[in-house]
Design an enzyme around this catalytic site. Structure first.
Site, mmCIF file in Angstrom:
data_model
loop_
_atom_site.group_PDB
_atom_site.id
_atom_site.type_symbol
_atom_site.label_atom_id
_atom_site.label_comp_id
_atom_site.label_asym_id
_atom_site.label_seq_id
_atom_site.Cartn_x
_atom_site.Cartn_y
_atom_site.Cartn_z
ATOM 1 N N ASP A 183 9.885 57.889 77.978
ATOM 2 C CA ASP A 183 10.602 57.012 77.053
ATOM 3 C C ASP A 183 10.269 55.538 77.273
ATOM 4 O OD1 ASP A 183 11.792 59.354 76.333
ATOM 5 O OD2 ASP A 183 13.847 58.717 76.734
ATOM 6 N N ASP A 184 10.580 54.758 76.229
ATOM 7 C CA ASP A 184 10.661 53.288 76.266
ATOM 8 C C ASP A 184 9.328 52.555 76.186
ATOM 9 O OD1 ASP A 184 13.315 53.799 76.509
ATOM 10 O OD2 ASP A 184 13.525 53.060 78.565
ATOM 11 N N HIS A 234 11.690 56.680 69.554
ATOM 12 C CA HIS A 234 12.847 56.501 70.444
ATOM 13 C C HIS A 234 13.726 55.388 69.869
ATOM 14 C CE1 HIS A 234 15.200 57.001 73.970
ATOM 15 N NE2 HIS A 234 14.731 55.974 74.676
ATOM 16 N N HIS A 238 16.144 50.598 71.052
ATOM 17 C CA HIS A 238 16.969 51.229 72.093
ATOM 18 C C HIS A 238 18.453 50.881 72.017
ATOM 19 C CE1 HIS A 238 17.762 53.102 76.034
ATOM 20 N NE2 HIS A 238 16.562 53.650 75.903
ATOM 21 N N HIS A 325 10.077 57.740 82.403
ATOM 22 C CA HIS A 325 9.820 56.501 81.666
ATOM 23 C C HIS A 325 8.452 55.966 82.058
ATOM 24 C CE1 HIS A 325 14.205 56.931 81.709
ATOM 25 N NE2 HIS A 325 14.205 56.259 80.565
#
Length: 372
Positions: A183-184, A234, A238, A325
């Site tokens: 993620d991210d 995603h 966020h 991540h």
């Protein structure tokens, strides 16, 4: 005596003059009567012809619109006509009524087939279309044939999809599957390192990228996809989706998804809600499938790779979706050992979409998946 004869002669002359005058008057009266009679007949004829025209126009309108009130109006006007004209127009209206009954039946058959598309339903629709033989059925047949052909294409696509699903399920039958997800990102420093690790190990992963990061690093997003990895949304930046309005939720999800699909040239149908946070409103804002995880490495808590490796080894299981991540260097450093350990345990690495295809025949819109 002579005067009497003169008077008698004058009387006769006057009589004949009067007779001629009366005859002339009668002729004039008769002519006037005939004229007005003819005028009346002509008016009646014109009025009737107007009735016939109105009835024909009403019939044509009924043919064009096929509305019940137009058909009823046409029948009312036709009923007022003489037998000869009425018979002809009644025949046309009967043809229309019969045809509308036929087309209604065919519409029902095609609609029913569309509700549950199948080879049998399409065959029934095509057979019904062949029964429409009226000279004015062309536009109806074209419209219905268009629907049937569209259903055919849907069926073909479904059959292809079912075949692909079966092939994937056969390919991975009786194998322990696991999906690594990140993620991210992308991060311009760490993500390229990770891509090389996966390429060298011939292992695919799934990247849930932020829209703002994809916008900043589109070349990395494209490289992720080009190397056989899966790239999905995603959200844009966020935010916790459950704290947003429905419009904001939609914007967060779809803006990132559209950008990523545009960069990769693919149409990935997954997204991961930040913090794994979602509710009914979030799911209703998109046709994408929400994907969370079954194993959280908690890599964001650490500054070394060892605990990340240990968490994966401890909690890995068949059908697991591992959360990491790609923005942390220690997470990237942990990946080579994670791959080595999981391969030693007999795991096969797959993307999330492949995992869900094997497990459930593919991800379904507006559903939430955690793996198994």
């Amino acid at each position: 005596m002579k005067q009497r004869r003169l008077k008698s002669k004058g009387a006769k002359k006057a009589f004949w003059k009067l007779t001629l005058l009366i005859g002339a008057l009668l002729i004039v009266v008769a002519g006037v009567g005939t004229y007005y009679y003819d005028q009346g007949v002509q008016k009646q004829k014109i009025a009737y012809e107007k009735q016939v025209d109105e009835a024909r126009n009403a019939k044509d309108k009924a043919y064009d619109s096929r509305k019940a009130n137009d058909i009823e109006q046409a029948h009312k006007l036709i009923d007022k006509l003489h037998v000869k004209d009425k018979t002809s127009l009644d025949k046309s209206m009967s043809q229309l009524t019969n045809y509308l009954s036929e087309i209604d039946k065919v519409n029902q058959i095609v609609a029913k087939a569309h509700e549950n598309i199948s080879e049998e339903g399409i065959k029934s629709s095509e057979e019904a279309l062949e029964l429409l033989k009226a000279p004015y059925e062309k536009s109806d047949k074209e419209a219905l044939a268009k629907q049937v052909n569209a259903d055919k294409q849907i069926l073909i696509e479904r059959q292809k999809e079912a075949e692909l699903i079966a092939n994937v399920q056969n390919q991975y039958a009786n194998k322990k599957l696991i999906a690594l997800t990140f993620d991210d990102g992308p991060n311009p420093n760490t993500t390229p390192q990770l891509l090389k690790i996966f390429s060298d190990a011939q292992v695919p992963a799934t990247f849930f990228a932020l829209g703002k990061q994809a916008q900043a690093c589109p070349q990395i997003i494209k490289e992720e996809a080009d190397r056989g990895n899966e790239v999905a949304s995603h959200t844009w930046d966020h935010k916790d989706l459950v704290t947003l309005s429905p419009d904001q939720q939609k914007q967060e999800i779809e803006s990132a998804n559209q950008l990523i699909n545009k960069i990769t040239g693919k149409n990935v149908t997954l997204f991961r809600p930040p913090y794994g946070s979602y509710n009914k409103s979030v799911l209703s804002q998109t046709n994408l499938s929400a994907v969370n995880w079954t194993v959280d490495t908690n890599d964001w808590r650490y500054r070394t790779s060892a605990p990340v490796v240990q968490n994966v080894s401890t909690y890995a299981h068949d059908g697991a979706i591992i959360l990491m991540h790609d923005i942390h260097q220690w997470s990237v450093d942990a990946v080579p050992q994670i791959i080595k350990n999981l391969k030693a345990q007999g795991y096969t690495f797959v993307t999330v979409s492949t995992l869900l295809t094997v497990q459930d025949g593919g991800a379904k819109a507006q559903q939430v998946y955690f793996g198994r």
